[in-house]
Design an enzyme around this catalytic site. Structure first.
Site, PDB file in Angstrom:
ATOM      1  N   ARG A 288      14.009 -19.871 -60.925  1.00 10.79           N
ATOM      2  CA  ARG A 288      14.967 -20.671 -61.695  1.00 10.79           C
ATOM      3  C   ARG A 288      15.659 -21.690 -60.798  1.00 10.79           C
ATOM      4  O   ARG A 288      16.131 -22.718 -61.259  1.00 10.79           O
ATOM      5  CB  ARG A 288      16.068 -19.768 -62.281  1.00 10.79           C
ATOM      6  CG  ARG A 288      15.650 -18.869 -63.408  1.00 10.79           C
ATOM      7  CD  ARG A 288      16.743 -17.850 -63.729  1.00 10.79           C
ATOM      8  NE  ARG A 288      18.005 -18.442 -64.116  1.00 10.79           N
ATOM      9  CZ  ARG A 288      18.307 -18.884 -65.332  1.00 10.79           C
ATOM     10  NH1 ARG A 288      17.413 -18.794 -66.293  1.00 10.79           N
ATOM     11  NH2 ARG A 288      19.469 -19.396 -65.594  1.00 10.79           N
TER      12      ARG A 288
ATOM     13  N   ASP B 294      17.960 -20.002 -71.285  1.00 14.30           N
ATOM     14  CA  ASP B 294      19.011 -20.986 -71.058  1.00 14.30           C
ATOM     15  C   ASP B 294      19.444 -21.530 -72.426  1.00 14.30           C
ATOM     16  O   ASP B 294      18.697 -21.446 -73.405  1.00 14.30           O
ATOM     17  CB  ASP B 294      18.491 -22.141 -70.187  1.00 14.30           C
ATOM     18  CG  ASP B 294      18.388 -21.735 -68.720  1.00 14.30           C
ATOM     19  OD1 ASP B 294      19.146 -20.851 -68.301  1.00 14.30           O
ATOM     20  OD2 ASP B 294      17.544 -22.300 -68.004  1.00 14.30           O
TER      21      ASP B 294
ATOM     22  N   ARG C 223      30.476 -13.916 -57.932  1.00 11.95           N
ATOM     23  CA  ARG C 223      30.967 -15.291 -57.847  1.00 11.95           C
ATOM     24  C   ARG C 223      32.403 -15.406 -58.316  1.00 11.95           C
ATOM     25  O   ARG C 223      32.901 -14.542 -59.040  1.00 11.95           O
ATOM     26  CB  ARG C 223      30.071 -16.253 -58.633  1.00 11.95           C
ATOM     27  CG  ARG C 223      29.772 -15.853 -60.057  1.00 11.95           C
ATOM     28  CD  ARG C 223      28.688 -16.778 -60.651  1.00 11.95           C
ATOM     29  NE  ARG C 223      28.281 -16.334 -61.975  1.00 11.95           N
ATOM     30  CZ  ARG C 223      27.249 -16.817 -62.659  1.00 11.95           C
ATOM     31  NH1 ARG C 223      26.501 -17.789 -62.154  1.00 11.95           N
ATOM     32  NH2 ARG C 223      26.947 -16.364 -63.853  1.00 11.95           N
TER      33      ARG C 223
ATOM     34  N   ARG D 112      14.452 -28.060 -52.610  1.00 10.68           N
ATOM     35  CA  ARG D 112      14.067 -29.462 -52.431  1.00 10.68           C
ATOM     36  C   ARG D 112      14.459 -30.036 -51.064  1.00 10.68           C
ATOM     37  O   ARG D 112      15.425 -29.598 -50.460  1.00 10.68           O
ATOM     38  CB  ARG D 112      14.620 -30.342 -53.566  1.00 10.68           C
ATOM     39  CG  ARG D 112      16.083 -30.216 -53.886  1.00 10.68           C
ATOM     40  CD  ARG D 112      16.473 -31.294 -54.888  1.00 10.68           C
ATOM     41  NE  ARG D 112      16.580 -30.825 -56.259  1.00 10.68           N
ATOM     42  CZ  ARG D 112      17.694 -30.376 -56.815  1.00 10.68           C
ATOM     43  NH1 ARG D 112      18.818 -30.325 -56.120  1.00 10.68           N
ATOM     44  NH2 ARG D 112      17.720 -29.993 -58.062  1.00 10.68           N
TER      45      ARG D 112
ATOM     46  N   TYR E  11      15.514 -14.027 -70.768  1.00 11.49           N
ATOM     47  CA  TYR E  11      16.522 -14.707 -69.946  1.00 11.49           C
ATOM     48  C   TYR E  11      16.505 -16.190 -70.342  1.00 11.49           C
ATOM     49  O   TYR E  11      15.873 -17.009 -69.701  1.00 11.49           O
ATOM     50  CB  TYR E  11      16.137 -14.524 -68.476  1.00 11.49           C
ATOM     51  CG  TYR E  11      17.194 -14.861 -67.439  1.00 11.49           C
ATOM     52  CD1 TYR E  11      18.310 -15.620 -67.721  1.00 11.49           C
ATOM     53  CD2 TYR E  11      17.045 -14.392 -66.146  1.00 11.49           C
ATOM     54  CE1 TYR E  11      19.249 -15.903 -66.753  1.00 11.49           C
ATOM     55  CE2 TYR E  11      17.968 -14.668 -65.160  1.00 11.49           C
ATOM     56  CZ  TYR E  11      19.076 -15.432 -65.475  1.00 11.49           C
ATOM     57  OH  TYR E  11      19.994 -15.714 -64.500  1.00 11.49           O
TER      58      TYR E  11
ATOM     59  N   ARG F  83      21.900  -5.768 -68.007  1.00 20.16           N
ATOM     60  CA  ARG F  83      22.912  -5.781 -66.954  1.00 20.16           C
ATOM     61  C   ARG F  83      24.194  -6.292 -67.577  1.00 20.16           C
ATOM     62  O   ARG F  83      24.179  -7.271 -68.345  1.00 20.16           O
ATOM     63  CB  ARG F  83      22.450  -6.717 -65.828  1.00 20.16           C
ATOM     64  CG  ARG F  83      23.279  -6.605 -64.559  1.00 20.16           C
ATOM     65  CD  ARG F  83      23.067  -5.304 -63.847  1.00 20.16           C
ATOM     66  NE  ARG F  83      23.773  -5.277 -62.568  1.00 20.16           N
ATOM     67  CZ  ARG F  83      24.258  -4.166 -62.029  1.00 20.16           C
ATOM     68  NH1 ARG F  83      24.101  -3.006 -62.641  1.00 20.16           N
ATOM     69  NH2 ARG F  83      24.862  -4.211 -60.865  1.00 20.16           N
TER      70      ARG F  83
ATOM     71  N   GLU G  26      33.540 -12.364 -60.936  1.00 23.04           N
ATOM     72  CA  GLU G  26      32.504 -11.787 -61.793  1.00 23.04           C
ATOM     73  C   GLU G  26      31.850 -10.602 -61.081  1.00 23.04           C
ATOM     74  O   GLU G  26      31.230 -10.775 -60.037  1.00 23.04           O
ATOM     75  CB  GLU G  26      31.484 -12.892 -62.079  1.00 23.04           C
ATOM     76  CG  GLU G  26      30.633 -12.653 -63.276  1.00 23.04           C
ATOM     77  CD  GLU G  26      29.805 -13.901 -63.625  1.00 23.04           C
ATOM     78  OE1 GLU G  26      30.379 -14.999 -63.781  1.00 23.04           O
ATOM     79  OE2 GLU G  26      28.580 -13.762 -63.723  1.00 23.04           O
TER      80      GLU G  26
HETATM   81  N1  UDP Z   1      20.427 -16.154 -56.829  1.00 16.97           N
HETATM   82  C1  UDP Z   1      20.586 -15.822 -55.502  1.00 16.97           C
HETATM   83  N2  UDP Z   1      21.627 -16.362 -54.797  1.00 16.97           N
HETATM   84  C2  UDP Z   1      22.525 -17.184 -55.377  1.00 16.97           C
HETATM   85  C3  UDP Z   1      22.348 -17.543 -56.733  1.00 16.97           C
HETATM   86  C4  UDP Z   1      21.305 -17.010 -57.431  1.00 16.97           C
HETATM   87  O1  UDP Z   1      19.807 -15.068 -54.958  1.00 16.97           O
HETATM   88  O2  UDP Z   1      23.466 -17.604 -54.688  1.00 16.97           O
HETATM   89  C5  UDP Z   1      19.300 -15.550 -57.554  1.00 16.97           C
HETATM   90  C6  UDP Z   1      19.728 -14.248 -58.245  1.00 16.97           C
HETATM   91  O3  UDP Z   1      18.635 -13.343 -58.227  1.00 16.97           O
HETATM   92  C7  UDP Z   1      20.016 -14.699 -59.645  1.00 16.97           C
HETATM   93  C8  UDP Z   1      18.944 -15.766 -59.843  1.00 16.97           C
HETATM   94  O4  UDP Z   1      18.839 -16.399 -58.575  1.00 16.97           O
HETATM   95  O5  UDP Z   1      19.928 -13.653 -60.567  1.00 16.97           O
HETATM   96  C9  UDP Z   1      19.229 -16.785 -60.914  1.00 16.97           C
HETATM   97  O6  UDP Z   1      20.424 -17.434 -60.619  1.00 16.97           O
HETATM   98  P1  UDP Z   1      21.211 -18.313 -61.710  1.00 16.97           P
HETATM   99  O7  UDP Z   1      22.256 -19.055 -60.990  1.00 16.97           O
HETATM  100  O8  UDP Z   1      20.223 -19.054 -62.528  1.00 16.97           O
HETATM  101  O9  UDP Z   1      21.887 -17.146 -62.568  1.00 16.97           O
HETATM  102  P2  UDP Z   1      22.845 -17.167 -63.860  1.00 16.97           P
HETATM  103  O10 UDP Z   1      23.835 -18.277 -63.692  1.00 16.97           O
HETATM  104  O11 UDP Z   1      21.948 -17.276 -65.049  1.00 16.97           O
HETATM  105  O12 UDP Z   1      23.496 -15.806 -63.760  1.00 16.97           O
END
Ligand code: UDP
Length: 369
Positions: free
Chosen positions: A173, A351, A281, A177, A349, A250, A301
């Protein structure tokens, strides 16, 4: 003749888009939701003039012009671009993985230096031809440093299990880059609805009968009598009374704090990527809308185990759960009077833009049938 054409279970994005489209085509809908408000997990609550993303931060992003025009027909979007910061052991890194991150990790300054460094980092893992899980995928993509500092701790906290037990797609996801570009998404269009997501949902449901605080399962018999068809957006396993077993999800715990200061962290989202910090976060909501309020509201969170007493936020799409989901999906497709849609009902999952696209397509297909 029944009173309604559709009973829509769940006033989240899928249910609300479907209801809006159905109404446009002259259909009569009743939308119910067990929560006290509409909007599902995109619901925003205004406190002290700040729109709080009550169920986790939502940045709208899409490359689908139809979807973008659709959401913009309800409210205007601002120019917010998500660029998350990661905090690992008190050092800050830019996300997603880009030239800024590579500079912060290794001091490399040009894309060719960064590519060289990453090739070195990936080399020990290139024997993995088809990454079977998130850990393998992460190591093949970026090597050990990135995995250990920015992925492993966050992922294992977030999902409550080893990264070896998670599907590879989850880490794909995030963009990777060789540009100095901290935009978290690659999509063409991005922003936050000015005034909050709740406004979009209110507009979609304008003129449609909505009953909140109404749990479908508490009134199933009578509710089923009211409409010809049901659009169900809740948990698919619950719909079938868990007859094949329970799917895993989860959950999250949000701890909000109102601070008497102008700002706290200078960014909407800061991820804490080490395992020892119990939250994943901190979200500072005012920054989604460039807020200038004298106070700020932050949310920590905490990922937690899902029980039937809390909320199922993320489906855990491992192979065991996928097999179970397929069983439910199979009987769901045989049920012609019930349309299953959305994250919980498709155990996906999703968006936001994909949910809207699905709801638009489903409404088109079903209503014209
Ligand atoms: N992820 C990670 N480190 C980060 C942010 C995301 O390893 O700092 C991984 C983690 O496994 C997470 C996945 O990337 O579940 C998808 O992140 P995303 O930010 O898309 O999650 P969402 O905002 O949907 O919870």
């Amino acid at each position: 003749m029944k009173e309604y054409d559709y009973l829509i279970v769940g006033a989240g994005l899928f249910g609300s888009v479907f209801a809006y489209k159905a109404k446009e085509l002259g259909k009569k809908c009743l939308v119910i939701d067990k929560r006290s408000h509409i909007g599902g997990n995109v619901y925003t609550e205004n406190i002290e003039g700040i729109n709080i993303h009550k169920y986790g931060p939502h940045t709208f992003h899409t490359s689908n012009k139809v979807v973008w025009n659709f959401v913009n027909s309800f409210v205007e979007f601002n120019r917010y671009t998500n660029s998350t910061i990661a905090n690992y052991k008190d050092k800050l890194y830019n996300l997603p993985f880009n030239m800024n991150t590579f500079y912060q990790l290794w001091g490399v300054k040009t894309p060719s230096e960064a590519r060289k460094k990453i090739e070195e980092q990936r080399k020990p893992f290139l024997y993995i031809k088809n990454p079977k899980n998130l850990e393998e995928q992460a190591l093949v993509l970026g090597g050990l440093d990135i995995y250990e500092k920015l992925i492993k701790g966050y992922t294992e906290k977030q999902w409550g299990c080893s990264a070896k037990k998670l599907p590879a797609f989850i880490i794909r996801r995030l963009p990777f880059r060789f540009l100095y570009d901290n935009n978290y998404f690659n999509d063409l269009y991005q922003g936050i609805p000015i005034g909050g997501y709740t406004k979009i949902i209110e507009k979609m449901l304008d003129g449609i009968e909505v009953k909140t605080n109404t749990n479908y399962f508490d009134h199933k018999g009578e509710l089923n009598q009211l409409a010809d068809k049901i659009v169900y957006t809740g948990k698919i396993d619950e719909f079938f009374d868990y007859k094949f077993g329970e799917l895993e999800y989860r959950s999250l715990l949000f701890k909000n704090e109102l601070l008497n200061i102008y700002d706290f962290q200078g960014n909407a989202i800061v991820n804490y990527t080490e395992k020892e910090v119990p939250y994943t976060r901190i979200v500072e909501h005012k920054h989604f809308e460039f807020g200038t309020q004298p106070v700020t509201i932050i949310t920590r969170e905490y990922p937690i185990e899902y029980t039937k007493d809390n909320e199922p936020y993320y489906p855990i799409n491992n192979s065991k759960n996928q097999v179970l989901y397929e069983k439910y999906h199979k009987i769901a497709t045989q049920n012609k009077n019930v349309i299953f849609g959305g994250r919980l009902s498709e155990y996906k999952y999703y968006d936001m833009d994909d949910i809207i696209k699905e709801a638009l397509l489903t409404s088109k297909k079903i209503i014209y049938e």
